[in-house]
Scaffold this active site. Structure first.
Site, mmCIF file in Angstrom:
data_model
loop_
_atom_site.group_PDB
_atom_site.id
_atom_site.type_symbol
_atom_site.label_atom_id
_atom_site.label_comp_id
_atom_site.label_asym_id
_atom_site.label_seq_id
_atom_site.Cartn_x
_atom_site.Cartn_y
_atom_site.Cartn_z
ATOM 1 N N SER A 147 0.853 -1.193 0.000
ATOM 2 C CA SER A 147 0.000 0.000 0.000
ATOM 3 C C SER A 147 0.884 1.235 0.000
ATOM 4 C CB SER A 147 -0.866 0.010 1.270
ATOM 5 O OG SER A 147 -1.554 1.236 1.385
ATOM 6 N N TYR A 167 -2.281 -1.470 10.536
ATOM 7 C CA TYR A 167 -2.367 -1.634 9.082
ATOM 8 C C TYR A 167 -1.168 -0.974 8.408
ATOM 9 C CZ TYR A 167 -4.046 -1.349 4.273
ATOM 10 O OH TYR A 167 -4.146 -1.459 2.910
ATOM 11 N N LYS A 171 2.122 -2.683 6.388
ATOM 12 C CA LYS A 171 2.428 -2.438 4.974
ATOM 13 C C LYS A 171 3.872 -1.951 4.822
ATOM 14 C CE LYS A 171 -1.502 -3.716 3.203
ATOM 15 N NZ LYS A 171 -1.594 -4.922 2.368
ATOM 16 N N THR A 202 -13.033 -0.300 -3.092
ATOM 17 C CA THR A 202 -13.368 -1.685 -2.758
ATOM 18 C C THR A 202 -14.128 -1.718 -1.433
ATOM 19 O OG1 THR A 202 -11.399 -2.070 -1.415
ATOM 20 C CG2 THR A 202 -11.174 -2.457 -3.784
HETATM 21 N N1 LIG Z 1 -8.792 -0.656 -1.254
HETATM 22 C C1 LIG Z 1 -7.795 0.192 -1.086
HETATM 23 O O1 LIG Z 1 -7.979 1.420 -1.109
HETATM 24 C C2 LIG Z 1 -6.400 -0.320 -0.854
HETATM 25 C C3 LIG Z 1 -5.355 0.604 -0.813
HETATM 26 C C4 LIG Z 1 -4.058 0.144 -0.607
HETATM 27 C C5 LIG Z 1 -3.808 -1.203 -0.463
HETATM 28 N N2 LIG Z 1 -4.841 -2.087 -0.489
HETATM 29 C C6 LIG Z 1 -4.502 -3.500 -0.312
HETATM 30 O O2 LIG Z 1 -5.003 -4.245 -1.398
HETATM 31 C C7 LIG Z 1 -5.282 -5.591 -0.982
HETATM 32 C C8 LIG Z 1 -6.702 -5.935 -1.386
HETATM 33 O O3 LIG Z 1 -7.538 -4.988 -0.761
HETATM 34 P P1 LIG Z 1 -9.087 -4.804 -1.136
HETATM 35 O O4 LIG Z 1 -9.397 -3.376 -0.910
HETATM 36 O O5 LIG Z 1 -9.388 -5.446 -2.424
HETATM 37 O O6 LIG Z 1 -9.711 -5.620 0.085
HETATM 38 P P2 LIG Z 1 -11.117 -6.329 0.313
HETATM 39 O O7 LIG Z 1 -12.080 -5.995 -0.767
HETATM 40 O O8 LIG Z 1 -11.467 -6.025 1.730
HETATM 41 O O9 LIG Z 1 -10.704 -7.876 0.176
HETATM 42 C C9 LIG Z 1 -9.831 -8.475 1.098
HETATM 43 C C10 LIG Z 1 -9.479 -9.839 0.574
HETATM 44 O O10 LIG Z 1 -8.556 -10.487 1.479
HETATM 45 C C11 LIG Z 1 -9.071 -11.794 1.795
HETATM 46 N N3 LIG Z 1 -8.650 -12.175 3.144
HETATM 47 C C12 LIG Z 1 -8.770 -11.478 4.293
HETATM 48 N N4 LIG Z 1 -8.265 -12.191 5.328
HETATM 49 C C13 LIG Z 1 -7.799 -13.360 4.816
HETATM 50 C C14 LIG Z 1 -7.177 -14.509 5.365
HETATM 51 N N5 LIG Z 1 -6.923 -14.615 6.688
HETATM 52 N N6 LIG Z 1 -6.854 -15.526 4.537
HETATM 53 C C15 LIG Z 1 -7.116 -15.453 3.196
HETATM 54 N N7 LIG Z 1 -7.695 -14.377 2.616
HETATM 55 C C16 LIG Z 1 -8.037 -13.354 3.411
HETATM 56 C C17 LIG Z 1 -10.587 -11.633 1.717
HETATM 57 O O11 LIG Z 1 -11.214 -12.919 1.590
HETATM 58 P P3 LIG Z 1 -12.842 -13.047 1.804
HETATM 59 O O12 LIG Z 1 -13.450 -12.440 0.573
HETATM 60 O O13 LIG Z 1 -13.092 -14.505 1.913
HETATM 61 O O14 LIG Z 1 -13.160 -12.286 3.058
HETATM 62 C C18 LIG Z 1 -10.699 -10.752 0.472
HETATM 63 O O15 LIG Z 1 -10.557 -11.521 -0.697
HETATM 64 C C19 LIG Z 1 -5.049 -5.614 0.530
HETATM 65 O O16 LIG Z 1 -3.775 -6.126 0.816
HETATM 66 C C20 LIG Z 1 -5.124 -4.146 0.911
HETATM 67 O O17 LIG Z 1 -4.402 -3.858 2.090
HETATM 68 C C21 LIG Z 1 -6.131 -1.681 -0.677
#
Ligand SMILES: NC(=O)c1ccc[n+]([C@@H]2O[C@H](COP(=O)([O-])OP(=O)(O)OC[C@H]3O[C@@H](n4cnc5c(N)ncnc54)[C@H](OP(=O)(O)O)[C@@H]3O)[C@@H](O)[C@H]2O)c1
Length: 260
Positions: A147, A167, A171, A202
């Site tokens: 991130s 968090y 990261k 998301t």
């Molecule tokens: N969205 C943003 O603005 C943003 C910004 C920077 C970085 N990120 C990073 O991008 C990545 C994806 O984020 P997102 O926004 O797409 O998140 P999200 O929609 O909340 O999805 C999280 C994903 O992680 C899976 N997960 C959570 N705990 C887990 C575990 N213990 N074992 C296996 N899978 C697990 C969830 O599975 P389930 O569907 O089964 O719950 C889901 O597929 C993350 O690493 C996040 O930190 C996101």
């Protein structure tokens, strides 16, 4: 020369059933790879995997697997290789957050966040890398979804921090771990890189206070949050041969947020 993005074999995508991970799963399938989706508990994961398989004509399967559990990860990687074919790449993308003021955070919160965002990434990367070393595979590629929070502390207003200490620190740690894994595994030919997303629409972000979301959007030089595909395209590029000389690096699709 036309640049063509192609992937072979099976790509493992943790958290590949929704959000940024689902976009990575789709883009890997579009590039020709089979996809092993690792998810935690979302009921739609198997359906989403089936849809990708039908749309792109590749093998795709959702495996319920808590990435913080090393044994579960090792078993899942073996099962995916057996059912879908040789694993060639990994997108370690699963991530979680706990938002609370620092003085209210607990050890349980720490283990939850670091268990997925740092140990979970390590568990899956180690499982695939050991497998590649045992099989003499020399072209393994890993991309970690870190991130922009690796380097900054996010805000919800002027000088008003978002309280997600574990968090952001997880990261920072995982971006550093990418460099360490790249350094250790270069001798095997494996490449390890990070994508560091800025804000992305998301489930992790949706549902927040509209005033905060508006402030955050206005703070981005490009004036908007990213779409999932704007993150997955960077991840899939790093997994492909187009990035064959890139390792230990990071791409940060943040709309210019960290310019200031
Ligand atoms: N969205 C943003 O603005 C943003 C910004 C920077 C970085 N990120 C990073 O991008 C990545 C994806 O984020 P997102 O926004 O797409 O998140 P999200 O929609 O909340 O999805 C999280 C994903 O992680 C899976 N997960 C959570 N705990 C887990 C575990 N213990 N074992 C296996 N899978 C697990 C969830 O599975 P389930 O569907 O089964 O719950 C889901 O597929 C993350 O690493 C996040 O930190 C996101």
């Amino acid at each position: 020369m036309v640049m063509e993005l192609k992937l072979e074999g099976t790509v493992v995508v943790s958290g590949g059933d929704r959000g940024i991970g689902l976009a990575i799963s789709r883009d890997c399938a579009k590039a020709g790879a089979n996809v092993a989706i690792l998810y935690h508990s979302h009921p739609d994961a198997p359906k989403n995997a089936d849809e990708i398989s039908k749309e792109f004509g590749v093998k795709t399967k959702a495996y319920q697997c808590d990435v913080s559990d090393e044994n579960a990860v090792n078993q899942t990687i073996l099962a995916a290789e057996k059912e879908l074919g040789s694993i060639t790449a990994l997108a370690a993308n699963a991530g979680v957050s706990v938002a609370k003021p620092a003085v209210e955070l607990t050890s349980e919160d720490f283990h939850k966040v670091f268990g997925v965002n740092l140990l979970g990434v390590f568990n899956v990367a180690k499982a695939v890398a050991r497998h590649w070393i045992q099989n003499g595979y020399k072209k393994g590629a890993v991309v970690v979804t870190s991130s922009m929070s690796a380097d900054i502390y996010n805000s919800q207003g002027l000088n008003e921090p978002i309280t997600q200490l574990f968090y952001n620190s997880s990261k920072g740690a995982v971006t550093n771990m990418v460099k360490g894994l790249a350094a250790e595994w270069a001798q095997h030919g494996f490449r390890v890189n990070a994508v560091e997303p800025g804000y992305c629409d998301t489930d992790m972000v949706k549902g927040g206070d509209p005033k905060v979301l508006d402030f955050q959007k206005k703070s981005v030089p490009l004036g908007r949050f990213s779409e999932n595909y704007e993150q997955s395209s960077a991840a899939v590029f790093l997994l492909s041969d187009l990035a064959s000389y890139i390792t230990g690096s990071r791409i940060r699709p943040d709309g210019g947020f960290t310019v200031y």
